[in-house]
Write an enzyme that holds these catalytic residues in place. Structure first.
Site, PDB file in Angstrom:
ATOM      1  CB  CYS A  99     -46.969 -19.631 -27.757  1.00 19.71           C
ATOM      2  SG  CYS A  99     -48.214 -18.793 -28.782  1.00 19.71           S
ATOM      3  CB  CYS A 121     -54.814 -19.454 -29.600  1.00 17.59           C
ATOM      4  SG  CYS A 121     -53.755 -20.174 -30.877  1.00 17.59           S
TER       5      CYS A 121
END
Length: 362
Positions: free
Chosen positions: A200, A104
């Site tokens: 997440c 990410c």
């Protein structure tokens, strides 16, 4: 006289205390601050992700309103799915244990997000990471944060010079308690908000469920075997296991058993004694270095094989195709393919790469 324009910075807002204080600190320093929140996964009610997205967006906007800065929402779902979620699933299917935060940071936060910020006319982006970015001898370098317990440099080894010159991380000069104290002092309601620890996009922390529901390939059960290939029992799919794992195997052998290898080609999980998970040599691929472009000779340094691990003394040797050989002075527990090995010299982040293979000198 031409009035000097303020430098514009877009802060990645997560709705948490670190990014919120980051925005406050930069505004206090005179920057023209915009808060931006990334939507990176669509969200489903049954796993809590839809509620999480709603909470992030609501909290981030409330903070921006409180700080009197603009709030922007950006949709990066397609990019995230392609660059993070899909490789994450593929790694598990192929017997590796990935770190999605590394993907990410490389492809989303400091690439796609940075590009969106530049489109808005920003000079910089900023995040709530605990790390110190310093200009030195014509290079932009990353050093460990003041708060060694919160230091997040391990996740940043993939950053390139063209990205680093546009990045600010003011939390690196503070410890966590100081950040919370600043938030409390200025009246932020979230000053005691708990830090997020799960992946997440998987709020229930069940990566096996996530892969089964989102992967096009059916996850098959297979065999637990010993080192000689003798079948010991059945496993529930290799995605559920990682090197060094002992708990949750669902098999009783009369003695402690650990995952010592995963063989995706045969859909096998190899079990053995704990001593078998200690090794001292690994090969890392996709290596990136920050203070220099290329490693040209062997070097002794400190290496970490996972985010929570203690750094250990090792020698790294350059190989072909952007790979390095890492030899530790002492054997390390559960060196795991798919995780990152990250290099330091004292507090300077040197770089890192993805663990491709593991071996032992004896």
């Amino acid at each position: 006289m031409v009035k000097k324009m303020k430098k514009k910075v877009v802060v990645g807002m997560s709705g948490g205390v670190d990014s919120s204080v980051t925005a406050y600190l930069l505004k206090e320093q005179g920057y023209d601050v915009i808060g931006m929140t990334m939507k990176v996964f669509p969200g489903n009610y049954h796993d809590g992700s839809k509620e999480k997205i709603e909470d992030i967006m609501k909290s981030a906007k409330e903070v921006c309103d409180f700080l009197e800065i603009p709030f922007v929402e950006v949709d990066l779902i397609e990019e995230f799915n392609k660059k993070v979620a899909t490789p994450f699933m593929q790694d598990y299917i192929e017997g590796r244990t990935p770190n999605p935060c590394v993907y990410c940071n490389k492809h989303i936060k400091f690439d796609a997000f940075l590009n969106k910020a530049i489109e808005l006319g920003a000079d910089y982006i900023a995040t709530g990471h605990y790390a110190n970015i310093i200009e030195k001898d014509g290079r932009t370098l990353i050093y460990r944060a003041e708060d060694e317990n919160k230091d997040q440099t391990y996740m940043l080894y993939n950053l390139k010079q063209h990205q680093l010159k546009h990045i600010l991380m003011p939390c690196g000069d503070y410890n966590k308690e100081q950040i919370r104290e600043i938030a409390k002092k200025i009246g932020l309601k979230i000053h005691n908000k708990k830090d997020s620890e799960e992946i997440c996009f998987i709020p229930d922390d069940d990566h096996g469920r996530y892969i089964r529901e989102n992967c096009k390939k059916k996850i098959q059960e297979g065999n637990f075997v010993d080192e000689k290939g003798k079948v010991l029992g059945r496993h529930k799919g290799i995605i559920n296991y990682t090197i060094g794992q002992r708990k949750g195997l669902g098999i009783a052998l009369g003695k402690p058993a650990y995952v010592i290898d995963i063989i995706p080609e045969k859909n096998q999980v190899v079990l053995g004694e704990e001593e078998k998970i200690f090794n001292n040599i690994l090969i890392a691929k996709d290596v990136n270095f920050i203070p220099f472009d290329e490693l040209k000779e062997k070097i002794k340094l400190e290496a970490k094989i996972r985010y929570s691990a203690k750094g250990e003394i090792a020698e790294i040797e350059p190989l072909e195709n952007n790979r390095v050989k890492v030899t530790f002075d002492k054997k390390q527990r559960a060196i795991t393919k798919g995780q990152s090995v990250v290099f330091y010299i004292e507090n300077l982040l040197l770089g890192g790469g993805i663990i491709e293979s593991v071996e032992s000198s004896t």
